[in-house]
Design an enzyme around this catalytic site. Structure first.
Site, PDB file in Angstrom:
ATOM      1  N   LYS A 155       0.791  -1.242   0.000  1.00  0.00           N
ATOM      2  CA  LYS A 155       0.000   0.000   0.000  1.00  0.00           C
ATOM      3  C   LYS A 155       0.823   1.293   0.000  1.00  0.00           C
ATOM      4  CE  LYS A 155      -2.113  -1.518   3.674  1.00  0.00           C
ATOM      5  NZ  LYS A 155      -3.002  -1.704   4.816  1.00  0.00           N
ATOM      6  N   ASP A 191      -5.684  -5.068  10.627  1.00  0.00           N
ATOM      7  CA  ASP A 191      -7.007  -4.421  10.613  1.00  0.00           C
ATOM      8  C   ASP A 191      -8.152  -5.392  10.302  1.00  0.00           C
ATOM      9  OD1 ASP A 191      -6.084  -4.652   8.012  1.00  0.00           O
ATOM     10  OD2 ASP A 191      -6.607  -2.623   7.396  1.00  0.00           O
TER      11      ASP A 191
HETATM   12  C1  GLC Z   1      -2.955  -4.882   2.693  1.00  0.00           C
HETATM   13  C2  GLC Z   1      -2.118  -5.407   3.861  1.00  0.00           C
HETATM   14  C3  GLC Z   1      -3.011  -6.128   4.847  1.00  0.00           C
HETATM   15  C4  GLC Z   1      -4.176  -5.248   5.247  1.00  0.00           C
HETATM   16  C5  GLC Z   1      -4.926  -4.765   4.023  1.00  0.00           C
HETATM   17  C6  GLC Z   1      -6.083  -3.834   4.366  1.00  0.00           C
HETATM   18  O1  GLC Z   1      -3.442  -5.968   1.993  1.00  0.00           O
HETATM   19  O2  GLC Z   1      -1.105  -6.253   3.385  1.00  0.00           O
HETATM   20  O3  GLC Z   1      -2.269  -6.501   5.975  1.00  0.00           O
HETATM   21  O4  GLC Z   1      -5.037  -5.964   6.084  1.00  0.00           O
HETATM   22  O5  GLC Z   1      -4.034  -4.098   3.163  1.00  0.00           O
HETATM   23  O6  GLC Z   1      -5.645  -2.702   5.019  1.00  0.00           O
END
Ligand code: GLC
Length: 453
Positions: A155, A191
């Site tokens: 991200k 999360d």
């Molecule tokens: C990305 C991260 C993951 C997280 C998701 C939503 O996929 O790798 O850990 O839960 O974003 O934020």
């Protein structure tokens, strides 16, 4: 009626029923591979153990601090669990500047510790020594409830010196560098895990937490006997464990190539983590706007839309030069707009590209482009959820959902349910519930549950 040429042009974004079944099959086998020690190293979906083995009862009480890092913002929260499924939350959002996202890890953790200290002072919590839950939303191998090694950044984050390190240790070291805070880190979580805990707190039938926001991921309740990856610190007397799937990585060994488009490939190339998180890049908010930008640009070049636009070349240039200029929230706004006024769409086109007096026809076409891209995203998310629901195989499963794409898009929920009705075993039923602050409340709940054990 949509123009046939535009429809043909966008056909590669539609997923037929047989393709849907094929993706489902491949996805399900990746989950199975991720769960088993022998196949996990090759699996795209790693199914990380969280070491959270209890869902909340709803009776949890007490005050907790929570940190939430992983989306566009960083937050510090004070969560008061009140018993009777109730919680009160006081939160403050702190910006994470782009240079912190790609700078030195120690600087990022110093920033986190500084924000935490500021929050503690502002809320006069200095002498309370509250337990803290750390929501760190990136793929981590957990070695217990308070030890999580970052596997890799996702991200748009890329801080040096954090990958393969224990992020709880990095947090504690940053707190120690300040020297003025006494904090007890009780748990580190993702999360998606937070969302599952938070929704289960309100609804005991919740078994899955999913995020469809900046990124995309899910966590679910697995039976301990199916989790042969469990190594240390887990409780043998418990029957379940929460699994953080990290399903965003699906597709990395080629399983989605039969339906990825050149636009997907370009979006991927423009990211800091090219070649990874391919499923996520077809679903989540960090990328959907980019897909619309590239598709729109190509559609204009091919004279399928805006062909009466007087300064077409300028429009194309702006699209071409400004990665990120179409934010995912615009997709929600455009799909939410009213025919034939298209007030919001026209406003956006004017603000972003200086276009005046866009025709109804062009607004409709733009909306159709957005629909094709968000429908495909929703169907893919539905594949993942259906696979988990069928795996859990309880008569009724509630899915807690969080994230800006799901929350703000006017039809995402409906698109997802439609595909899920095709894929979920007809003997099982499901419901989707919108999560209320999964990352914050979830962090407090994991910390609360941990302190009970
Ligand atoms: C990305 C991260 C993951 C997280 C998701 C939503 O996929 O790798 O850990 O839960 O974003 O934020």
């Amino acid at each position: 009626m949509q123009d046939q040429n535009l429809k043909d042009f966008l056909k590669e974004f539609s997923i037929s029923d047989s393709q849907l079944q094929e993706i489902y099959k491949r996805f399900t086998s990746e989950i199975r591979n991720g769960l088993s020690k022998t196949t996990q190293p090759q699996a795209d979906i790693k199914c990380y153990m969280t070491y959270v083995q209890d869902l909340p009862t709803g009776d949890e009480k007490g005050d907790f601090l929570a940190l939430d890092l992983g989306g566009t913002n960083f937050r510090v929260l004070l969560v008061s669990l009140k018993g009777q499924h109730e919680a009160e939350i006081d939160a403050k959002v702190y910006a994470v500047a782009n240079d912190l996202m790609i700078g030195e890890g120690t600087q990022l953790f110093d920033h986190i510790a500084n924000c935490l200290a500021e929050f503690v002072v502002e809320h006069s919590l200095g002498d309370k020594h509250l337990p803290l839950g750390f929501t760190f939303s990136f793929p981590c191998v957990q070695l217990g409830l308070t030890k999580a090694l970052l596997v890799r950044w996702t991200k748009g984050f890329k801080c040096a010196g954090v990958e393969l390190e224990d992020v709880v240790r990095l947090l504690k070291e940053a707190i120690a560098r300040r020297g003025d805070l006494i904090i007890d880190v009780m748990a580190v979580l993702n999360d998606a895990t937070g969302t599952l805990m938070s929704c289960a707190h309100r609804n005991p039938e919740c078994r899955i937490g999913v995020i469809i926001g900046t990124g995309c991921n899910a966590c679910y309740v697995e039976r301990v006997e199916n989790a042969d990856l469990l190594e240390i610190e887990y409780k043998t007397d418990k029957r379940h464990i929460l699994v953080n799937t990290e399903w965003g990585a699906f597709g990395e060994s080629g399983q989605l190539e039969f339906m990825r488009t050149d636009y997907d490939r370009t979006v991927d190339k423009l990211t800091l983590n090219a070649g990874t998180q391919l499923f996520e890049k077809m679903i989540s908010g960090m990328y959907l706007g980019e897909l619309v930008r590239l598709v729109l640009q190509d559609a204009i070049i091919k004279d399928l839309i805006f062909h009466r636009c007087t300064d077409k070349q300028n429009f194309i240039n702006i699209l071409n030069k400004n990665a990120g200029c179409i934010e995912t929230r615009f997709i929600s706004e455009i799909e939410n707009d009213g025919f034939p006024e298209f007030r919001q769409t026209r406003l956006l086109l004017q603000e972003l590209f200086g276009l005046e007096k866009t025709s109804v026809e062009d607004c409709q076409k733009l909306r159709f482009i957005c629909e094709c891209i968000s429908k495909r995203a929703a169907k893919l998310a539905a594949v993942g959820l259906s696979s988990l629901i069928n795996k859990i195989a309880e008569p009724h499963v509630v899915v807690g959902v969080d994230g800006s794409v799901y929350r703000f898009h006017p039809h995402f929920d409906e698109y997802m349910r439609e595909a899920m009705r095709v894929l979920v075993d007809p003997k099982l039923s499901f419901d989707l519930m919108l999560s209320e602050d999964g990352s914050g409340r979830g962090a407090a709940l994991v910390a609360a549950v941990a302190s009970k054990n």
